[in-house]
Design an enzyme around this catalytic site. Structure first.
Site, PDB file in Angstrom:
ATOM      1  N   ASP A  28       0.825  -1.213   0.000  1.00 37.57           N
ATOM      2  CA  ASP A  28       0.000   0.000   0.000  1.00 37.57           C
ATOM      3  C   ASP A  28       0.860   1.265   0.000  1.00 37.57           C
ATOM      4  O   ASP A  28       1.996   1.251   0.490  1.00 37.57           O
ATOM      5  CB  ASP A  28      -0.925  -0.014   1.227  1.00 37.57           C
ATOM      6  CG  ASP A  28      -2.084   0.958   1.073  1.00 37.57           C
ATOM      7  OD1 ASP A  28      -2.404   1.353  -0.071  1.00 37.57           O
ATOM      8  OD2 ASP A  28      -2.677   1.328   2.108  1.00 37.57           O
ATOM      9  N   GLY A  29       0.282   2.356  -0.521  1.00 33.32           N
ATOM     10  CA  GLY A  29       0.936   3.669  -0.461  1.00 33.32           C
ATOM     11  C   GLY A  29       1.466   4.184  -1.793  1.00 33.32           C
ATOM     12  O   GLY A  29       2.112   5.235  -1.831  1.00 33.32           O
ATOM     13  N   ARG A  32      -0.123   7.760  -2.570  1.00 34.36           N
ATOM     14  CA  ARG A  32       0.417   8.828  -1.733  1.00 34.36           C
ATOM     15  C   ARG A  32       1.887   9.096  -2.056  1.00 34.36           C
ATOM     16  O   ARG A  32       2.344  10.236  -2.018  1.00 34.36           O
ATOM     17  CB  ARG A  32       0.229   8.480  -0.243  1.00 34.36           C
ATOM     18  CG  ARG A  32      -1.198   8.752   0.230  1.00 34.36           C
ATOM     19  CD  ARG A  32      -1.499   8.020   1.509  1.00 34.36           C
ATOM     20  NE  ARG A  32      -1.641   6.584   1.281  1.00 34.36           N
ATOM     21  CZ  ARG A  32      -1.635   5.675   2.239  1.00 34.36           C
ATOM     22  NH1 ARG A  32      -1.461   6.044   3.491  1.00 34.36           N
ATOM     23  NH2 ARG A  32      -1.799   4.407   1.940  1.00 34.36           N
ATOM     24  N   HIS A  45       2.107   3.718  -9.089  1.00 29.58           N
ATOM     25  CA  HIS A  45       1.905   2.298  -9.407  1.00 29.58           C
ATOM     26  C   HIS A  45       3.083   1.755 -10.223  1.00 29.58           C
ATOM     27  O   HIS A  45       3.525   0.627 -10.027  1.00 29.58           O
ATOM     28  CB  HIS A  45       0.593   2.104 -10.165  1.00 29.58           C
ATOM     29  CG  HIS A  45      -0.623   2.408  -9.330  1.00 29.58           C
ATOM     30  ND1 HIS A  45      -0.783   1.919  -8.051  1.00 29.58           N
ATOM     31  CD2 HIS A  45      -1.728   3.167  -9.580  1.00 29.58           C
ATOM     32  CE1 HIS A  45      -1.940   2.353  -7.557  1.00 29.58           C
ATOM     33  NE2 HIS A  45      -2.526   3.120  -8.458  1.00 29.58           N
ATOM     34  N   ARG A  79     -12.534   1.843  -7.741  1.00 27.53           N
ATOM     35  CA  ARG A  79     -11.673   2.950  -8.202  1.00 27.53           C
ATOM     36  C   ARG A  79     -12.067   3.401  -9.606  1.00 27.53           C
ATOM     37  O   ARG A  79     -12.708   2.657 -10.349  1.00 27.53           O
ATOM     38  CB  ARG A  79     -10.212   2.507  -8.170  1.00 27.53           C
ATOM     39  CG  ARG A  79      -9.770   2.224  -6.743  1.00 27.53           C
ATOM     40  CD  ARG A  79      -8.293   2.289  -6.600  1.00 27.53           C
ATOM     41  NE  ARG A  79      -7.946   2.036  -5.209  1.00 27.53           N
ATOM     42  CZ  ARG A  79      -6.727   2.104  -4.723  1.00 27.53           C
ATOM     43  NH1 ARG A  79      -5.730   2.419  -5.510  1.00 27.53           N
ATOM     44  NH2 ARG A  79      -6.496   1.862  -3.447  1.00 27.53           N
ATOM     45  N   LEU A 139      10.666 -20.143  -5.081  1.00 33.47           N
ATOM     46  CA  LEU A 139       9.682 -19.326  -4.370  1.00 33.47           C
ATOM     47  C   LEU A 139       8.295 -19.406  -5.030  1.00 33.47           C
ATOM     48  O   LEU A 139       8.159 -19.257  -6.243  1.00 33.47           O
ATOM     49  CB  LEU A 139      10.155 -17.857  -4.389  1.00 33.47           C
ATOM     50  CG  LEU A 139       9.217 -16.842  -3.730  1.00 33.47           C
ATOM     51  CD1 LEU A 139       9.181 -17.018  -2.218  1.00 33.47           C
ATOM     52  CD2 LEU A 139       9.638 -15.412  -4.093  1.00 33.47           C
ATOM     53  N   ARG A 195      -4.415  -1.794   9.173  1.00 37.10           N
ATOM     54  CA  ARG A 195      -5.604  -2.627   8.965  1.00 37.10           C
ATOM     55  C   ARG A 195      -5.286  -3.710   7.944  1.00 37.10           C
ATOM     56  O   ARG A 195      -4.246  -3.688   7.285  1.00 37.10           O
ATOM     57  CB  ARG A 195      -6.800  -1.779   8.530  1.00 37.10           C
ATOM     58  CG  ARG A 195      -6.581  -0.977   7.273  1.00 37.10           C
ATOM     59  CD  ARG A 195      -7.867  -0.261   6.827  1.00 37.10           C
ATOM     60  NE  ARG A 195      -7.592   0.698   5.787  1.00 37.10           N
ATOM     61  CZ  ARG A 195      -7.456   2.020   5.969  1.00 37.10           C
ATOM     62  NH1 ARG A 195      -7.608   2.545   7.167  1.00 37.10           N
ATOM     63  NH2 ARG A 195      -7.162   2.811   4.946  1.00 37.10           N
ATOM     64  N   GLU A 208       2.307 -13.200  12.571  1.00 39.53           N
ATOM     65  CA  GLU A 208       2.883 -12.021  13.213  1.00 39.53           C
ATOM     66  C   GLU A 208       2.621 -10.850  12.269  1.00 39.53           C
ATOM     67  O   GLU A 208       2.722 -10.994  11.043  1.00 39.53           O
ATOM     68  CB  GLU A 208       4.398 -12.210  13.419  1.00 39.53           C
ATOM     69  CG  GLU A 208       4.750 -13.357  14.350  1.00 39.53           C
ATOM     70  CD  GLU A 208       4.198 -13.156  15.764  1.00 39.53           C
ATOM     71  OE1 GLU A 208       4.190 -12.012  16.243  1.00 39.53           O
ATOM     72  OE2 GLU A 208       3.771 -14.149  16.388  1.00 39.53           O
TER      73      GLU A 208
HETATM   74  C1  IPE Z   1      -5.228  -2.682   0.123  1.00 38.25           C
HETATM   75  O1  IPE Z   1      -4.978  -1.347  -0.133  1.00 38.25           O
HETATM   76  C2  IPE Z   1      -5.300  -3.449  -1.156  1.00 38.25           C
HETATM   77  C3  IPE Z   1      -4.055  -3.546  -1.904  1.00 38.25           C
HETATM   78  C4  IPE Z   1      -2.876  -3.141  -1.510  1.00 38.25           C
HETATM   79  C5  IPE Z   1      -4.157  -4.178  -3.181  1.00 38.25           C
HETATM   80  P1  IPE Z   1      -6.167  -0.284  -0.213  1.00 38.25           P
HETATM   81  O2  IPE Z   1      -5.547   1.032  -0.479  1.00 38.25           O
HETATM   82  O3  IPE Z   1      -7.192  -0.741  -1.182  1.00 38.25           O
HETATM   83  O4  IPE Z   1      -6.761  -0.380   1.253  1.00 38.25           O
HETATM   84  P2  IPE Z   1      -7.734   0.577   2.046  1.00 38.25           P
HETATM   85  O5  IPE Z   1      -8.871   0.927   1.123  1.00 38.25           O
HETATM   86  O6  IPE Z   1      -6.940   1.794   2.396  1.00 38.25           O
HETATM   87  O7  IPE Z   1      -8.137  -0.206   3.235  1.00 38.25           O
HETATM   88  C1  IPE Z   2      -1.733   0.256  -3.347  1.00 36.21           C
HETATM   89  O1  IPE Z   2      -1.531   1.623  -3.414  1.00 36.21           O
HETATM   90  C2  IPE Z   2      -1.964  -0.359  -4.706  1.00 36.21           C
HETATM   91  C3  IPE Z   2      -3.358  -0.745  -4.958  1.00 36.21           C
HETATM   92  C4  IPE Z   2      -4.323  -0.760  -4.093  1.00 36.21           C
HETATM   93  C5  IPE Z   2      -3.667  -1.161  -6.302  1.00 36.21           C
HETATM   94  P1  IPE Z   2      -2.739   2.639  -3.353  1.00 36.21           P
HETATM   95  O2  IPE Z   2      -3.158   2.941  -4.750  1.00 36.21           O
HETATM   96  O3  IPE Z   2      -3.822   2.151  -2.479  1.00 36.21           O
HETATM   97  O4  IPE Z   2      -1.997   3.894  -2.722  1.00 36.21           O
HETATM   98  P2  IPE Z   2      -2.597   4.906  -1.656  1.00 36.21           P
HETATM   99  O5  IPE Z   2      -3.103   4.094  -0.502  1.00 36.21           O
HETATM  100  O6  IPE Z   2      -3.690   5.652  -2.335  1.00 36.21           O
HETATM  101  O7  IPE Z   2      -1.433   5.747  -1.290  1.00 36.21           O
HETATM  102 MG    MG Z   3      -4.148   2.384  -0.454  1.00 36.85          MG
END
Ligand code: IPE
Ligand code: IPE
Ligand code: MG
Length: 247
Positions: A28-29, A32, A45, A79, A139, A195, A208
């Site tokens: 995630d992230g 941002r 991405h 999305r 792997l 989460r 863990e």
């Molecule tokens: C979780 O990230 C799903 C993936 C990393 C693919 P999200 O960005 O979708 O999660 P929420 O919506 O913040 O919980």
């Molecule tokens: C995780 O990054 C990748 C996917 C869920 C596809 P995000 O796209 O959720 O990035 P943030 O959470 O908006 O930063």
């Molecule tokens: Mg996200």
């Protein structure tokens, strides 16, 4: 297949017997990471795609057996169409570019989730990667695509109960997408949120948990090693009393 010698592992502060066998990551992230740099989310991405390559390599080199990566959740279907389209194109690009090297490294790729939702081009690319790498013994990479743990559990229970109305926990576990990889030892989430977001709910029962503020595009092998060091220090009791340090 582990590449590093015991001596090299020691230099990382790691013991081979304390490496988690099954690692799951909520990547995630990306968004941002991009917006904080004034870039479009797509750039995040794309940068995240390079991290996937590095972390697959690192997990394999450190001797992890299974790596389950959350790439697209059932909830991510909410999305904008543009973003979903970009993610699909990146997925195809990734496989076209990386499949040969993954194959050479003995990686076995498997998609987990409902692939039928994706455009045919995505389904075919992923299917070809699965077929090409099916007999590899290194792997195991499970790529969660249009994956949701609740949907996985409904599917697994339906399959198990259709065979046997008295199906027990192990019979249900055998119907999960990740049955070859077993329970998760270590769940990592990047990006700062604490989460689980509908990921592997059954398989993480005794995992863990490791949360880091580092955004996925900035996650490196060093960060993975930090998580593994932290894991190695955990006392896994599995409900019992006897100290059972992370295996
Ligand atoms: C979780 O990230 C799903 C993936 C990393 C693919 P999200 O960005 O979708 O999660 P929420 O919506 O913040 O919980
Ligand atoms: C995780 O990054 C990748 C996917 C869920 C596809 P995000 O796209 O959720 O990035 P943030 O959470 O908006 O930063
Ligand atoms: Mg996200």
């Amino acid at each position: 297949m582990r590449k590093y010698t015991d001596q090299q592992m020691k230099a990382f502060g790691l013991k081979p017997e304390r490496i988690p066998k099954h690692v799951a990551i909520v990547m995630d992230g990306n968004g941002r990471w991009a917006t904080s740099r004034g870039l479009p989310r797509a750039a995040g991405h794309r940068a995240g795609m390079n991290t996937v390559k590095e972390i697959i390599r690192a997990a394999s080199d450190l001797g992890v057996e299974s790596l389950t990566l959350y790439a697209f959740s059932t909830e991510n279907r909410k999305r904008p169409k543009d973003e979903i389209g970009i993610l699909c194109s990146l997925l195809i690009e990734y496989f076209n570019r990386e499949i040969e090297e993954m194959h050479r490294n003995g990686v076995r790729v498997k998609a987990i989730g409902d692939m039928t939702w994706f455009p045919t081009a995505v389904q075919e690319t992923v299917r070809n990667a699965e077929i090409k790498t099916a007999n590899n013994t290194g792997l195991k990479v499970n790529l969660a695509l249009n994956y949701g743990a609740r949907a996985e559990l409904v599917r697994a229970m339906r399959l198990a109960f259709a065979e046997d109305p008295e199906a027990d926990e192990s019979a249900i576990a055998q119907k999960l997408y990740t049955t070859d990889s077993g329970d998760v030892d270590l769940l990592i989430r990047t990006g700062g949120d604490i989460r689980v977001s509908n990921f592997l709910l059954w398989q993480i029962a005794y995992a863990e948990l490791y949360f880091t503020d580092v955004r996925w595009p900035d996650f490196t092998m060093d960060e993975l090693v930090n998580a593994f060091r932290d894991f190695a220090g955990r006392d896994r009791r599995f409900g019992g009393l006897k100290s059972n340090k992370a295996k």
